[in-house]
Design a protein around this motif. Structure first.
Motif, PDB file in Angstrom:
ATOM      1  N   ASP A   1      -1.609 -37.668 -12.837  1.00 33.74           N
ATOM      2  CA  ASP A   1      -1.807 -36.214 -13.014  1.00 33.74           C
ATOM      3  C   ASP A   1      -2.216 -35.601 -11.767  1.00 33.74           C
ATOM      4  O   ASP A   1      -2.019 -34.245 -11.672  1.00 33.74           O
ATOM      5  CB  ASP A   1      -2.690 -36.079 -14.330  1.00 33.74           C
ATOM      6  CG  ASP A   1      -4.140 -36.570 -14.208  1.00 33.74           C
ATOM      7  OD1 ASP A   1      -4.457 -37.590 -13.141  1.00 33.74           O
ATOM      8  OD2 ASP A   1      -5.007 -36.100 -14.557  1.00 33.74           O
TER       9      ASP A   1
ATOM     10  N   SER B   1       0.838 -35.149  -9.598  1.00 33.84           N
ATOM     11  CA  SER B   1       1.691 -33.992 -10.251  1.00 33.84           C
ATOM     12  C   SER B   1       1.131 -32.546  -9.904  1.00 33.84           C
ATOM     13  O   SER B   1       1.903 -31.782  -9.523  1.00 33.84           O
ATOM     14  CB  SER B   1       1.936 -34.181 -11.687  1.00 33.84           C
ATOM     15  OG  SER B   1       2.681 -33.068 -12.157  1.00 33.84           O
ATOM     16  N   ALA B   2      -0.315 -32.354  -9.959  1.00 35.27           N
ATOM     17  CA  ALA B   2      -0.750 -31.197  -9.721  1.00 35.27           C
ATOM     18  C   ALA B   2      -0.693 -30.813  -8.594  1.00 35.27           C
ATOM     19  O   ALA B   2      -0.378 -29.820  -8.087  1.00 35.27           O
ATOM     20  CB  ALA B   2      -2.065 -31.218 -10.364  1.00 35.27           C
TER      21      ALA B   2
ATOM     22  N   GLU C   1       1.391 -31.898  -6.065  1.00 33.47           N
ATOM     23  CA  GLU C   1       3.035 -31.614  -5.848  1.00 33.47           C
ATOM     24  C   GLU C   1       3.256 -29.855  -6.290  1.00 33.47           C
ATOM     25  O   GLU C   1       4.250 -29.185  -5.670  1.00 33.47           O
ATOM     26  CB  GLU C   1       3.793 -32.952  -6.301  1.00 33.47           C
ATOM     27  CG  GLU C   1       3.775 -33.982  -5.761  1.00 33.47           C
ATOM     28  CD  GLU C   1       4.302 -35.268  -6.152  1.00 33.47           C
ATOM     29  OE1 GLU C   1       5.002 -36.205  -5.398  1.00 33.47           O
ATOM     30  OE2 GLU C   1       4.716 -34.831  -7.519  1.00 33.47           O
ATOM     31  N   GLU C   2       2.876 -29.804  -7.492  1.00 32.98           N
ATOM     32  CA  GLU C   2       3.130 -28.396  -8.006  1.00 32.98           C
ATOM     33  C   GLU C   2       2.616 -27.258  -7.105  1.00 32.98           C
ATOM     34  O   GLU C   2       3.062 -26.323  -6.985  1.00 32.98           O
ATOM     35  CB  GLU C   2       2.947 -28.230  -9.524  1.00 32.98           C
ATOM     36  CG  GLU C   2       2.929 -26.688 -10.113  1.00 32.98           C
ATOM     37  CD  GLU C   2       4.394 -26.431 -10.252  1.00 32.98           C
ATOM     38  OE1 GLU C   2       4.716 -25.389 -10.396  1.00 32.98           O
ATOM     39  OE2 GLU C   2       5.307 -27.298  -9.822  1.00 32.98           O
ATOM     40  N   ALA C   3       1.262 -27.584  -6.678  1.00 38.73           N
ATOM     41  CA  ALA C   3       0.593 -26.569  -5.711  1.00 38.73           C
ATOM     42  C   ALA C   3       1.400 -26.468  -4.466  1.00 38.73           C
ATOM     43  O   ALA C   3       1.547 -25.442  -4.070  1.00 38.73           O
ATOM     44  CB  ALA C   3      -0.739 -26.994  -5.496  1.00 38.73           C
TER      45      ALA C   3
ATOM     46  N   ARG D   1       4.601 -26.791  -3.966  1.00 37.39           N
ATOM     47  CA  ARG D   1       5.754 -26.183  -4.290  1.00 37.39           C
ATOM     48  C   ARG D   1       5.377 -24.699  -4.441  1.00 37.39           C
ATOM     49  O   ARG D   1       6.458 -23.717  -3.708  1.00 37.39           O
ATOM     50  CB  ARG D   1       6.411 -26.737  -5.752  1.00 37.39           C
ATOM     51  CG  ARG D   1       7.597 -25.885  -6.200  1.00 37.39           C
ATOM     52  CD  ARG D   1       8.254 -26.224  -7.451  1.00 37.39           C
ATOM     53  NE  ARG D   1       7.371 -25.558  -8.503  1.00 37.39           N
ATOM     54  CZ  ARG D   1       7.820 -24.485  -8.745  1.00 37.39           C
ATOM     55  NH1 ARG D   1       8.892 -23.882  -8.046  1.00 37.39           N
ATOM     56  NH2 ARG D   1       6.965 -23.865  -9.904  1.00 37.39           N
ATOM     57  N   ARG D   2       4.497 -24.383  -5.152  1.00 38.45           N
ATOM     58  CA  ARG D   2       4.266 -23.059  -5.214  1.00 38.45           C
ATOM     59  C   ARG D   2       3.633 -22.244  -4.046  1.00 38.45           C
ATOM     60  O   ARG D   2       4.167 -21.119  -3.776  1.00 38.45           O
ATOM     61  CB  ARG D   2       3.040 -22.622  -6.118  1.00 38.45           C
ATOM     62  CG  ARG D   2       3.667 -22.838  -7.631  1.00 38.45           C
ATOM     63  CD  ARG D   2       2.400 -22.982  -8.810  1.00 38.45           C
ATOM     64  NE  ARG D   2       2.933 -23.227 -10.120  1.00 38.45           N
ATOM     65  CZ  ARG D   2       3.042 -22.317 -11.120  1.00 38.45           C
ATOM     66  NH1 ARG D   2       2.299 -21.052 -10.698  1.00 38.45           N
ATOM     67  NH2 ARG D   2       3.474 -22.536 -12.026  1.00 38.45           N
TER      68      ARG D   2
ATOM     69  N   LEU E   1      -3.393 -23.038  -8.000  1.00 36.13           N
ATOM     70  CA  LEU E   1      -1.854 -22.994  -8.458  1.00 36.13           C
ATOM     71  C   LEU E   1      -1.459 -21.631  -8.328  1.00 36.13           C
ATOM     72  O   LEU E   1      -0.161 -21.138  -8.757  1.00 36.13           O
ATOM     73  CB  LEU E   1      -1.834 -23.641  -9.598  1.00 36.13           C
ATOM     74  CG  LEU E   1      -1.907 -25.050  -9.732  1.00 36.13           C
ATOM     75  CD1 LEU E   1      -2.244 -25.571 -11.004  1.00 36.13           C
ATOM     76  CD2 LEU E   1      -0.452 -25.468  -9.234  1.00 36.13           C
TER      77      LEU E   1
END
Length: 436
Positions: free
Chosen positions: A81, A84-85, A87-89, A91-92, A367
């Motif tokens: 988890d 995943s967080a 990797e999303e950060a 990306r943004r 994020l």
């Protein structure tokens, strides 16, 4: 939290600056200490770093240059988890940082006369990631991603050795760096790390960088001042701060939670509420009293909220709130008013603005896509937060044909003569003199 009552007063900018809540004694002490630490690393290199690690971090005999298998192990052990967080950060922040890279531009000044504006990245960057009272993989992202987007070819990362991990950099920080492809990592912290990045350490094969970035405490900020001019720096970012402007429509629980969230960072953190609603001020004060004992770092939070750098400020109206905020120049500015989006127009000095009830500073920490490395201590009045632009240098490329130069030759000679610099003009006329 103490209360500063400015109601009924028409204060000038200078007067507002004199009453903004700041902690100054700690910074004055930090500058002298940090400069000595930086000089020691400059002069003695690895030996100084090891002594400092023992003194400040309780680490001895550790690998200062982090081996690749430490990074690989950290990535492998990362909770799904959290990965995943992260990797999303990433990306943004990549998307938002890409918008900060200006496009090249060409200005045509006449036939054969042009000036090209280009943005050139620095070659090598040193990123500092704190590792004191909290763990900051988010700071890895906020520093490394903009550098990569800008086109920086080499990133060296430094973070303190952790006693709990036998002198290694915290594994979550290593994992975040690994996800970004950073392999040059050093287990070194504080002012000494800033000195090492700026001057290099031959025994560690650490070459000097061109720019040093990253957040940290007052000693890190002071060390940046000590090396400024040797290298570029993003800002002298010190203890974090939040200023919330709120009216009687604001949710007292939200405001209190946001003030507490910043106080959680460090005892020197600044949390300020500016309001023209006495009822809201009372409600927030009551909610803070109830909520602080329930938070994990209650003791740290209580010290920060009770310090000279934190306050509830009472003003007469929104205009005065904006004047106070603009004088303060907060790192993080939240606007929680009935017309927050429209009201934001008059708040000009802030590292980043968070508009409305559902844009807390903690969103920006992780994020939102914005960068959380921001100017503190009033620097937002003249400086920006970190971004791709931090690592770019605007360069002008001048291209003139023979005819284009000839067209301006007389004017150029006239100006060089007026400035009593005739050789400047002669450098032009020489190009048109008859050749033997």
């Amino acid at each position: 939290m103490r209360v500063i009552d400015l109601r009924g007063q028409n204060l000038s900018t200078a007067e507002l600056l004199s009453v903004v809540p700041r902690a100054t004694a700690a910074k004055a002490h930090a500058l002298e200490t940090a400069a000595a630490i930086v000089a020691d690393v400059r002069d003695r290199g690895e030996a100084a770093l090891r002594e400092q690690a023992t003194q400040f971090d309780g680490a001895t005999g550790h690998a200062i240059r982090v081996p690749q298998h430490h990074i690989d192990e950290a990535i492998a052990s990362l909770e799904p988890d959290v990965r995943s967080a992260l990797e999303e950060a990433i990306r943004r922040v990549r998307l938002a940082s890409a918008a900060q890279v200006p496009a090249p531009a060409v200005t045509e000044l006449g036939g054969g006369a042009r000036v090209i504006q280009r943005w050139q990245p620095v070659a090598r960057v040193g990123v500092y990631v704190p590792g004191g009272k909290a763990v900051y993989p988010s700071s890895v992202i906020m520093n490394v991603v903009p550098a990569q987007i800008a086109g920086v070819s080499a990133v060296a990362l430094a973070s303190p050795p952790q006693r709990a991990f036998v002198g290694r950099v915290h594994p979550t920080i290593l994992a975040a760096a690994g996800l970004l492809g950073v392999t040059e990592i050093y287990a070194m912290g504080g002012a000494g790390a800033i000195g090492a990045l700026a001057y290099g350490v031959e025994s560690l094969e650490l070459a000097p960088v061109d720019v040093v970035t990253g957040p940290g405490n007052n000693f890190v900020a002071a060390a940046k001042r000590a090396v400024a001019g040797v290298v570029g720096i993003d800002a002298e970012a010190g203890a974090t701060e939040i200023l919330v402007v709120a009216d009687d429509t604001a949710n007292a629980d939200f405001v209190a939670a946001d003030l507490i969230s910043q106080a959680e960072h460090d005892e020197q953190s600044g949390s300020v509420l500016v309001t023209f609603s006495p009822d809201l001020a009372d409600a927030v004060s009551a909610r803070i009293a109830a909520m602080v004992p329930l938070t994990k770092h209650a003791e740290r939070v209580a010290i920060a909220l009770g310090g000279e750098q934190s306050a509830i400020v009472l003003v007469d109206d929104l205009k005065t709130a904006a004047a106070f905020s603009n004088a303060y120049g907060p790192e993080h500015l939240e606007i929680q008013t009935a017309h927050a989006s429209a009201d934001a127009a008059i708040f000009t000095n802030a590292g980043a603005l968070f508009i409305g009830d559902y844009a807390p500073v903690s969103l920006g920490d992780y994020l939102a896509g914005s960068n959380h490395v921001l100017p503190t201590s009033g620097q937002a009045r003249y400086a920006s937060g970190l971004g791709a632009h931090t690592f770019l240098r605007p360069q002008q490329v001048v291209e003139y044909s023979r005819e284009a130069l000839e067209n301006v030759a007389a004017d150029l000679v006239a100006l060089s003569t007026a400035e009593d610099l005739p050789a400047h003009g002669e450098a032009v006329t020489a190009r048109f003199a008859p050749r033997d």
